[in-house]
Design a protein around this motif. Structure first.
Motif, PDB file in Angstrom:
ATOM      1  N   THR A 113       0.847  -1.189   0.000  1.00  9.03           N
ATOM      2  CA  THR A 113       0.000   0.000   0.000  1.00  9.03           C
ATOM      3  C   THR A 113       0.886   1.243   0.000  1.00  9.03           C
ATOM      4  OG1 THR A 113      -1.617  -1.227   1.298  1.00  9.03           O
ATOM      5  CG2 THR A 113      -1.863   1.163   1.250  1.00  9.03           C
ATOM      6  N   TYR A 143     -18.329  -2.043  -0.611  1.00 13.54           N
ATOM      7  CA  TYR A 143     -17.998  -3.404  -0.165  1.00 13.54           C
ATOM      8  C   TYR A 143     -18.942  -4.439  -0.763  1.00 13.54           C
ATOM      9  CZ  TYR A 143     -21.796  -4.250   3.172  1.00 13.54           C
ATOM     10  OH  TYR A 143     -23.022  -4.504   3.735  1.00 13.54           O
ATOM     11  N   TYR A 173      -8.910   3.023  -3.264  1.00 12.90           N
ATOM     12  CA  TYR A 173      -9.815   2.106  -2.576  1.00 12.90           C
ATOM     13  C   TYR A 173      -9.664   0.717  -3.182  1.00 12.90           C
ATOM     14  CZ  TYR A 173     -11.887   6.393  -0.830  1.00 12.90           C
ATOM     15  OH  TYR A 173     -12.079   7.610  -0.229  1.00 12.90           O
ATOM     16  N   THR A 174      -9.831  -0.298  -2.356  1.00 10.54           N
ATOM     17  CA  THR A 174      -9.676  -1.686  -2.792  1.00 10.54           C
ATOM     18  C   THR A 174     -10.565  -2.005  -3.984  1.00 10.54           C
ATOM     19  OG1 THR A 174      -9.115  -2.298  -0.526  1.00 10.54           O
ATOM     20  CG2 THR A 174      -9.768  -4.089  -1.995  1.00 10.54           C
ATOM     21  N   LYS A 220     -17.723  -1.106   6.214  1.00 10.43           N
ATOM     22  CA  LYS A 220     -17.360   0.317   6.152  1.00 10.43           C
ATOM     23  C   LYS A 220     -16.547   0.644   4.900  1.00 10.43           C
ATOM     24  CE  LYS A 220     -17.157   0.684  11.188  1.00 10.43           C
ATOM     25  NZ  LYS A 220     -16.250   0.805  12.324  1.00 10.43           N
ATOM     26  N   TRP A 221     -16.137  -0.374   4.140  1.00  4.23           N
ATOM     27  CA  TRP A 221     -15.318  -0.154   2.956  1.00  4.23           C
ATOM     28  C   TRP A 221     -16.154   0.420   1.823  1.00  4.23           C
ATOM     29  CZ3 TRP A 221     -11.211  -4.413   1.744  1.00  4.23           C
ATOM     30  CH2 TRP A 221     -10.481  -4.700   2.915  1.00  4.23           C
ATOM     31  N   LYS A 222     -15.518   1.216   0.991  1.00  5.28           N
ATOM     32  CA  LYS A 222     -16.197   1.789  -0.168  1.00  5.28           C
ATOM     33  C   LYS A 222     -16.674   0.654  -1.084  1.00  5.28           C
ATOM     34  CE  LYS A 222     -15.417   4.959  -4.036  1.00  5.28           C
ATOM     35  NZ  LYS A 222     -16.353   6.040  -3.773  1.00  5.28           N
ATOM     36  N   ASN A 257     -10.355  -7.478  10.073  1.00  2.00           N
ATOM     37  CA  ASN A 257     -10.726  -6.652   8.918  1.00  2.00           C
ATOM     38  C   ASN A 257     -12.096  -7.023   8.371  1.00  2.00           C
ATOM     39  OD1 ASN A 257      -8.554  -4.864   8.683  1.00  2.00           O
ATOM     40  ND2 ASN A 257      -7.307  -6.424   7.715  1.00  2.00           N
ATOM     41  N   SER A 306     -14.869  -5.028   9.799  1.00  2.00           N
ATOM     42  CA  SER A 306     -15.081  -3.643   9.352  1.00  2.00           C
ATOM     43  C   SER A 306     -15.337  -3.557   7.843  1.00  2.00           C
ATOM     44  CB  SER A 306     -13.882  -2.774   9.742  1.00  2.00           C
ATOM     45  OG  SER A 306     -12.713  -3.269   9.117  1.00  2.00           O
ATOM     46  N   LEU A 307     -15.510  -4.697   7.195  1.00  5.95           N
ATOM     47  CA  LEU A 307     -15.711  -4.711   5.748  1.00  5.95           C
ATOM     48  C   LEU A 307     -16.902  -3.849   5.320  1.00  5.95           C
ATOM     49  CD1 LEU A 307     -14.707  -5.941   3.042  1.00  5.95           C
ATOM     50  CD2 LEU A 307     -16.376  -7.768   3.382  1.00  5.95           C
TER      51      LEU A 307
END
Length: 193
Positions: free
Chosen positions: A38, A118, A83-84, A114-116, A108, A111-112
């Protein structure tokens, strides 16, 4: 080809990262694991994060004797902040015959949500999850989702922060790093200040 993407700052890469990556490559249906370095977020304070090329070099050194593990600088060339979901789209476009999955710890996974985007990630990509101590409560729906693959990997509580702090304190952390990574860190006097 099935490729697992293991994202991290790898500041520095350590034995725990290698054990998880190798376990995923050897004990799942993944053909390769790419350790995706990253990049430094230009909007964040630099703190103890080494330059991108040094962290990539350490991942290269750590993985050079593992045929199924590959260093990746794919995010270095993507717009920041990244973003992923964008990285996955870029990789799918660049390697249309590959099937990309994510590798993450249970912490992780919690909190997935909360990811853009997801939902897009979980709809199109498998997620290989390794256990963590004290990972907290996971959404039961996520725990049983068809795209979530729980891999019974060793539980390792080793962190790059601990290693950096230990080096700063003058401790010998040689056993925690691949030999050539330790030599690179020592030669460059990384994390000593």
């Amino acid at each position: 080809m099935k490729v697992g993407l293991y994202f991290g700052t790898f500041n520095p890469i350590h034995a725990g990262h290698l054990i998880i990556a190798n376990h995923m490559a050897e004990y799942s249906d993944l053909d390769q694991v790419w350790l995706v370095v990253t990049p430094h977020n230009p909007h964040k304070k630099k703190s103890t994060l080494l330059d991108d090329h040094h962290r990539l070099q350490m991942v290269f050194l750590a993985t050079e004797n593992y045929t199924k593990l590959k260093p990746s600088d794919i995010e270095f060339r993507l717009p920041q902040p990244n973003y992923t979901v964008h990285t996955l789209a870029h990789l799918q476009e660049k390697f249309p015959t590959y099937e990309f999955s994510l590798i993450m710890g249970e912490d992780n996974l919690n909190s997935l949500h909360k990811w853009k985007n997801y939902e897009v990630i979980i709809q199109n990509h498998d997620i290989y999850v390794y256990p963590r101590l004290n990972s907290g409560e996971t959404d039961p729906e996520l725990m049983t989702h068809a795209r979530i693959k729980h891999i019974n990997a060793p539980i390792l509580e080793l962190s790059s922060t601990f290693i950096r702090d230990s080096i700063k304190e003058g401790k010998n952390v040689r056993p925690l790093l691949p030999g050539n990574v330790w030599e690179y860190v020592e030669h460059n006097l990384f994390y000593t200040k």
